[in-house]
Design an enzyme around this catalytic site. Structure first.
Site, PDB file in Angstrom:
ATOM      1  N   ARG A  87       0.839  -1.213   0.000  1.00 47.03           N
ATOM      2  CA  ARG A  87       0.000   0.000   0.000  1.00 47.03           C
ATOM      3  C   ARG A  87       0.869   1.257   0.000  1.00 47.03           C
ATOM      4  O   ARG A  87       0.560   2.245  -0.680  1.00 47.03           O
ATOM      5  CB  ARG A  87      -0.950  -0.016   1.202  1.00 47.03           C
ATOM      6  CG  ARG A  87      -2.085  -1.019   1.055  1.00 47.03           C
ATOM      7  CD  ARG A  87      -3.100  -0.877   2.168  1.00 47.03           C
ATOM      8  NE  ARG A  87      -2.651  -1.458   3.423  1.00 47.03           N
ATOM      9  CZ  ARG A  87      -2.927  -2.698   3.850  1.00 47.03           C
ATOM     10  NH1 ARG A  87      -3.633  -3.514   3.088  1.00 47.03           N
ATOM     11  NH2 ARG A  87      -2.499  -3.123   5.021  1.00 47.03           N
ATOM     12  N   PHE A 112     -10.761  -5.686  -6.585  1.00 43.28           N
ATOM     13  CA  PHE A 112     -10.904  -6.424  -5.322  1.00 43.28           C
ATOM     14  C   PHE A 112     -10.560  -5.462  -4.183  1.00 43.28           C
ATOM     15  O   PHE A 112      -9.750  -5.764  -3.302  1.00 43.28           O
ATOM     16  CB  PHE A 112      -9.990  -7.652  -5.277  1.00 43.28           C
ATOM     17  CG  PHE A 112     -10.110  -8.570  -6.467  1.00 43.28           C
ATOM     18  CD1 PHE A 112     -11.142  -9.487  -6.543  1.00 43.28           C
ATOM     19  CD2 PHE A 112      -9.197  -8.506  -7.511  1.00 43.28           C
ATOM     20  CE1 PHE A 112     -11.257 -10.343  -7.639  1.00 43.28           C
ATOM     21  CE2 PHE A 112      -9.297  -9.348  -8.612  1.00 43.28           C
ATOM     22  CZ  PHE A 112     -10.340 -10.273  -8.676  1.00 43.28           C
ATOM     23  N   ASP A 158     -15.448  -3.813  -6.280  1.00 43.07           N
ATOM     24  CA  ASP A 158     -15.594  -4.969  -5.396  1.00 43.07           C
ATOM     25  C   ASP A 158     -17.015  -5.503  -5.539  1.00 43.07           C
ATOM     26  O   ASP A 158     -17.955  -4.738  -5.809  1.00 43.07           O
ATOM     27  CB  ASP A 158     -15.316  -4.594  -3.937  1.00 43.07           C
ATOM     28  CG  ASP A 158     -14.951  -5.803  -3.087  1.00 43.07           C
ATOM     29  OD1 ASP A 158     -13.751  -6.009  -2.837  1.00 43.07           O
ATOM     30  OD2 ASP A 158     -15.865  -6.549  -2.681  1.00 43.07           O
ATOM     31  N   ASP A 193      -5.486  -7.213  -6.484  1.00 46.91           N
ATOM     32  CA  ASP A 193      -5.190  -7.890  -5.216  1.00 46.91           C
ATOM     33  C   ASP A 193      -6.317  -8.878  -4.902  1.00 46.91           C
ATOM     34  O   ASP A 193      -7.115  -8.666  -3.983  1.00 46.91           O
ATOM     35  CB  ASP A 193      -5.048  -6.855  -4.095  1.00 46.91           C
ATOM     36  CG  ASP A 193      -4.608  -7.480  -2.787  1.00 46.91           C
ATOM     37  OD1 ASP A 193      -4.003  -8.564  -2.819  1.00 46.91           O
ATOM     38  OD2 ASP A 193      -4.887  -6.886  -1.722  1.00 46.91           O
ATOM     39  N   CYS A 245      -1.819 -14.066  -3.072  1.00 45.45           N
ATOM     40  CA  CYS A 245      -1.655 -14.369  -1.645  1.00 45.45           C
ATOM     41  C   CYS A 245      -1.768 -15.868  -1.390  1.00 45.45           C
ATOM     42  O   CYS A 245      -1.938 -16.299  -0.248  1.00 45.45           O
ATOM     43  CB  CYS A 245      -2.678 -13.604  -0.805  1.00 45.45           C
ATOM     44  SG  CYS A 245      -4.396 -14.064  -1.141  1.00 45.45           S
TER      45      CYS A 245
END
Length: 396
Positions: free
Chosen positions: A211, A227, A249, A299, A339
């Site tokens: 970030r 996202f 989102d 992300d 992730c």
């Protein structure tokens, strides 16, 4: 007297390298009474003592090692030492005056398998994912209360992996009056964390460095944040001087929280658009209409749950990156992440490269990102490295 687990012949190599897992297929016998979560001594087929860990009869990971020191008992003092060591590391890598949300315990990487503890100002959120962690709950809580005077402790042990350990999900307050929402600072930006219902323990602390980099690159750019969840990437982009940010989102409550974060940090609401929808569909629509941005952030949630799903996940990552690349103006930037711990870094890079080829664009990696420093990776436990990020320039 603890029970003793004996390994099959030639199965001690990983433990001698201090990897903390013993798989069911490596176990020869268990002598003595060993219930779920009990502490057992692990020995080789020749009788050599190898480690002391938590026994889990229902899991494929049959033992998670607490200690490789034969003289170290797993008692209250053990958990206090582990927490103190972890806190010392966090104090060395974070500025607590500007950042008040951080990961205190990153499971195996901090010598506490199956245990995650995130600190949100004066609230500790505890996540116990293994039978051994569950068994040691009281000692952990005791150590936390000793180490952090006056804190509240809330449990978020509501992750599916507990089923593999024969455990039911558990959530709720353990100590003190933990509020549903806690305000933290991240590099001086204010963030509201929903510790009761938010993803993971309430917030993605691991993306702190990413970030900050997004904020660094965002000056005078139009930014598409896919996202977007709570919109914190967008807050850093705006604080870094972005011209406009668009949050995408599928969740309306997430977008509302993103809107609140813009207000909380007194950022310019006129520079923000909120788009509720499936990111794949929204990106395809942008491609059809030719809409592009100076910077695109991808992300996504974890696509890989097991090795069996890796190929399917790879296709998903390729599609999302191809459309993400299409959405970047020539000379602009793509910040893309995985992730998924089971996604190797070299495979992720290859997926992005293939996506660039399919998109017909030239893509250059200018930075590599990983989980923040309070999510360390112990060298004997490479599985602790899970977050991969690439900052790319997209030409043509």
């Amino acid at each position: 007297m603890s029970a003793t687990l004996t390994l099959m012949p030639e199965r001690e190599k990983s433990l001698k390298r201090h990897h903390p897992w013993v798989f069911a297929s490596a176990v020869e016998t268990v002598a003595g009474r060993a219930r779920s979560g009990d502490t057992v001594d692990v020995i080789s087929s020749t009788g050599e003592w190898l480690g002391r860990g938590a026994y889990s009869p229902e899991s494929q990971i049959r033992v998670r090692i607490w200690t490789f020191d034969k003289n170290e008992p797993v008692d209250n003092g053990f958990f206090m030492r582990r927490l103190q060591q972890a806190l010392t590391l966090r104090k060395s890598v974070l500025n607590f005056s500007t950042t008040t949300g951080y990961r205190l315990i990153a499971a195996e990487s901090d010598g506490l398998p199956g245990i995650t503890i995130d600190m949100y100002d004066k609230v500790a959120v505890l996540q116990l994912l293994s039978a051994g962690a569950e068994k040691q709950r009281d000692k952990l809580v005791w150590a936390l209360e000793k180490l952090f005077e006056g804190i509240s402790i809330y449990e978020r042990s509501d992750v599916d992996v507990r089923k593999k350990e024969g455990l039911e999900p558990v959530t709720g307050p353990i100590r003190g009056d933990a509020p549903g929402t806690v305000e933290i600072l991240e590099n001086n930006l204010r963030i509201n964390v929903d510790i009761e219902n938010g993803h993971k323990t309430g917030f993605y602390l691991d993306q702190r460095d990413a970030r900050a980099r997004a904020g660094h690159y965002a000056h005078d750019k139009t930014v598409l944040n896919c996202f977007s969840y709570t919109g914190t990437f967008s807050c850093f982009a705006l604080a870094g001087g972005a011209k406009h940010v668009t949050n995408v989102d599928v969740s309306a409550p997430a977008l509302e929280l993103a809107r609140q974060h813009i207000k909380l940090n007194q950022l310019d609401e006129s520079k923000v658009s909120m788009v509720q929808g499936d990111v794949f569909e929204v990106l395809r629509r942008y491609h059809e209409t030719g809409e592009q941005f100076d910077m695109v952030i991808l992300d996504p949630p974890k696509f890989v749950d097991s090795k069996a799903t890796l190929n399917r996940a790879a296709r998903g990552y390729k599609d999302i990156n191809m459309y993400g690349i299409h959405a970047v103006k020539p000379g602009g930037l793509l910040l893309t992440f995985s992730c998924s711990g089971l996604m190797p870094a070299d495979l992720f890079q290859k997926i992005v490269a293939d996506a660039a080829l399919d998109a017909g664009r030239t893509v250059k990696i200018i930075e590599r990102l990983s989980q923040a420093a309070d999510h360390p990776v112990k060298t004997t436990y490479p599985e602790g490295y899970y977050l991969k990020g690439l900052i790319c320039q997209v030409a043509d």
